[in-house]
Design an enzyme around this catalytic site. Structure first.
Site, PDB file in Angstrom:
ATOM      1  N   GLY A  16      20.686  67.011  31.872  1.00 51.28           N
ATOM      2  CA  GLY A  16      19.964  65.778  32.185  1.00 51.28           C
ATOM      3  C   GLY A  16      19.303  65.926  33.437  1.00 51.28           C
ATOM      4  N   ARG A  84      23.332  80.939  23.003  1.00 46.73           N
ATOM      5  CA  ARG A  84      23.918  80.016  21.667  1.00 46.73           C
ATOM      6  C   ARG A  84      22.580  79.052  21.389  1.00 46.73           C
ATOM      7  NH1 ARG A  84      27.327  76.278  20.017  1.00 46.73           N
ATOM      8  NH2 ARG A  84      28.522  76.838  18.148  1.00 46.73           N
ATOM      9  N   ASP A 122      26.881  71.938  35.222  1.00 43.92           N
ATOM     10  CA  ASP A 122      27.700  73.170  34.785  1.00 43.92           C
ATOM     11  C   ASP A 122      27.387  73.784  33.593  1.00 43.92           C
ATOM     12  OD1 ASP A 122      28.419  70.919  33.283  1.00 43.92           O
ATOM     13  OD2 ASP A 122      30.681  71.571  32.657  1.00 43.92           O
ATOM     14  N   THR A 144      23.624  66.730  39.728  1.00 45.15           N
ATOM     15  CA  THR A 144      24.265  65.817  38.649  1.00 45.15           C
ATOM     16  C   THR A 144      24.554  64.556  39.175  1.00 45.15           C
ATOM     17  OG1 THR A 144      26.080  65.265  37.194  1.00 45.15           O
ATOM     18  CG2 THR A 144      26.445  67.152  38.697  1.00 45.15           C
ATOM     19  N   ASP A 146      26.847  62.725  38.022  1.00 43.10           N
ATOM     20  CA  ASP A 146      28.478  62.805  37.800  1.00 43.10           C
ATOM     21  C   ASP A 146      29.281  63.548  38.925  1.00 43.10           C
ATOM     22  OD1 ASP A 146      27.409  62.182  35.150  1.00 43.10           O
ATOM     23  OD2 ASP A 146      27.912  64.129  34.369  1.00 43.10           O
ATOM     24  N   ASP A 148      30.350  66.272  39.339  1.00 47.11           N
ATOM     25  CA  ASP A 148      31.398  66.837  39.070  1.00 47.11           C
ATOM     26  C   ASP A 148      31.421  68.416  38.851  1.00 47.11           C
ATOM     27  OD1 ASP A 148      29.685  67.085  37.022  1.00 47.11           O
ATOM     28  OD2 ASP A 148      31.066  66.738  35.369  1.00 47.11           O
ATOM     29  N   ARG A 190      30.795  61.356  32.413  1.00 50.29           N
ATOM     30  CA  ARG A 190      31.469  62.212  31.476  1.00 50.29           C
ATOM     31  C   ARG A 190      32.764  62.129  31.888  1.00 50.29           C
ATOM     32  NH1 ARG A 190      28.960  67.902  30.876  1.00 50.29           N
ATOM     33  NH2 ARG A 190      29.472  67.819  33.306  1.00 50.29           N
TER      34      ARG A 190
HETATM   35  O1  F6P Z   1      25.643  64.508  33.114  1.00 50.93           O
HETATM   36  C1  F6P Z   1      24.766  63.503  33.376  1.00 50.93           C
HETATM   37  C2  F6P Z   1      24.888  62.432  32.107  1.00 50.93           C
HETATM   38  O2  F6P Z   1      24.071  61.356  32.411  1.00 50.93           O
HETATM   39  C3  F6P Z   1      26.427  61.954  31.759  1.00 50.93           C
HETATM   40  O3  F6P Z   1      26.734  61.131  32.977  1.00 50.93           O
HETATM   41  C4  F6P Z   1      26.246  61.422  30.393  1.00 50.93           C
HETATM   42  O4  F6P Z   1      27.474  61.575  29.886  1.00 50.93           O
HETATM   43  C5  F6P Z   1      25.302  62.333  29.817  1.00 50.93           C
HETATM   44  O5  F6P Z   1      24.696  63.074  30.772  1.00 50.93           O
HETATM   45  C6  F6P Z   1      24.521  61.787  28.659  1.00 50.93           C
HETATM   46  O6  F6P Z   1      23.790  62.723  28.258  1.00 50.93           O
HETATM   47  P1  F6P Z   1      22.300  62.488  27.329  1.00 50.93           P
HETATM   48  O7  F6P Z   1      21.180  62.322  28.402  1.00 50.93           O
HETATM   49  O8  F6P Z   1      22.116  63.580  26.254  1.00 50.93           O
HETATM   50  O9  F6P Z   1      22.601  61.116  26.632  1.00 50.93           O
END
Ligand code: F6P
Length: 367
Positions: A16, A84, A122, A144, A146, A148, A190
């Site tokens: 992301g 994958r 990750d 990120t 997050d 995390d 997440r």
């Molecule tokens: O990891 C970053 C994040 O924004 C998370 O907080 C969220 O769950 C996820 O990506 C959303 O992903 P997408 O952009 O695929 O909707």
């Protein structure tokens, strides 16, 4: 490998988008060209660019004026994992996966990339760790919102996202207090509650619900009602998208079938709104902040972190220290093997000092 045998490096952003990515691209490119006379190739859309052989030369001018810009000038993808990769769709609509790492190896050789700076979370580090096993020299930079990623106490993007989420929670106070409502704000992250914990604490949210502390709905309702009987006419709840009730499940918004991490969380704020409305006489509304939290110009702290991480990534390459991830530990920049973080998540520990501080000022965690 000696410093002199490095002539050309690649840089990619995976997963992301997140504020501060451009600061890293800029730091890597300018340091490589100005300090070490290297060539830099910008790989487009993360690992997809390596799979499809899409990359272009980056010059200092290409990375001028991008420090303040959100997103990534290289583009990104959170679906392209070379080991994958979805190459087709079967008649029932499910993706057909293939290991296309050989294609990546061919393109790395053809473009003469001596090392690749992989900027990501990750998922990206899992992909990079696979490439490392196949002989590609990678150096990782952690990103990120997050926060995390294992083995680093901070990732860039997190501070900007805290600002955005805190600003939203501050603004929600207006309607909450004017209409005497329970206002629930759903925050990304997440399976980790870092973003909710920090923005919830910064905004003085009355209830903070994070995945690491499963909640009891009755306890949340009781807290809202007690506030109203104590003369507080409104309640602000900051809830992580990954929060769940004791013994219950997370709320899944969608499954992205061809993504290495297919589950997208979302919708817990609406579930809570229904439950609080049914169980109390309080009026309740939900707001899902969503991708707003990933947007906007990075705050100075993320620009600084991105720049220092980018510079350090290049230093690792020049020191011949490949297959390592730049990290921050005890406020010092260091590095760990990329495979040490692949496929793992750093969650909020139950004894985190922020939880104790929030509880001390009367915040309810629903437990
Ligand atoms: O990891 C970053 C994040 O924004 C998370 O907080 C969220 O769950 C996820 O990506 C959303 O992903 P997408 O952009 O695929 O909707």
């Amino acid at each position: 490998m000696s410093k002199d045998s490095i002539r050309r490096i690649g840089v990619l952003t995976g997963g992301g988008d997140c504020p501060g990515l451009n600061a890293v691209i800029r730091a890597v490119t300018k340091t490589a060209i100005y300090q070490h006379d290297l060539e830099v190739m910008g790989i487009e859309d993360g690992f997809l660019g390596l799979i499809r052989n899409r990359m272009h030369r980056l010059e200092p001018n290409d990375v001028s004026n991008i420090l303040t810009r959100g997103g990534t000038i290289l583009g990104t993808s959170n679906r392209a994992n070379p080991a994958r990769f979805a190459v087709a769709t079967s008649p029932d609509g499910s993706p057909i996966f293939e290991d296309v790492t050989n294609r990546v190896l061919e393109h790395v050789a053809e473009r003469r990339l001596d090392a690749i700076v992989c900027i990501g979370g990750d998922g990206t580090m899992t992909g990079a760790a696979d490439l490392v096993k196949r002989g590609v020299r990678c150096v990782g930079v952690p990103k990120t919102i997050d926060n995390d990623l294992m083995h680093t106490e901070i990732t860039f993007g997190f501070q900007t996202a805290i600002n955005t989420a805190t600003d939203a929670l501050d603004r929600i106070h207006t309607t909450a207090s004017s209409h005497h409502r329970v206002m629930i704000v759903e925050v990304m992250g997440r399976n980790a509650g870092w973003l909710t914990l920090h923005s919830g604490l910064a905004s003085g949210s009355d209830v903070i619900l994070i995945p690491e502390i499963p909640y009891e709905i009755d306890s949340v309702c009781r807290h809202c009602e007690q506030r109203s009987t104590r003369g507080k006419s409104f309640t602000i709840i900051a809830v992580s998208e990954g929060a769940m009730p004791k013994g219950g499940q997370q709320v899944v918004e969608q499954i992205v079938k061809d993504s290495p991490d297919p589950i997208r969380l979302g919708g817990i704020s609406q579930v809570l709104t229904r439950q609080i409305t049914e169980r109390t006489s309080l009026e309740c509304r939900a707001t899902i902040l969503g991708h707003v939290q990933r947007g906007g110009s990075p705050v100075p702290a993320d620009r600084i972190l991105g720049t220092t991480f980018g510079h350090q990534a290049l230093q690792l390459i020049l020191d011949g220290q490949f297959n390592r991830l730049v990290v921050m530990q005890q406020s010092r920049i260091t590095s760990v093997p990329i495979e040490a973080v692949a496929g793992q998540q750093r969650l909020v520990p139950p004894d985190d000092p922020l939880i104790a501080a929030a509880r001390a000022v009367g915040t309810c965690f629903g437990d």
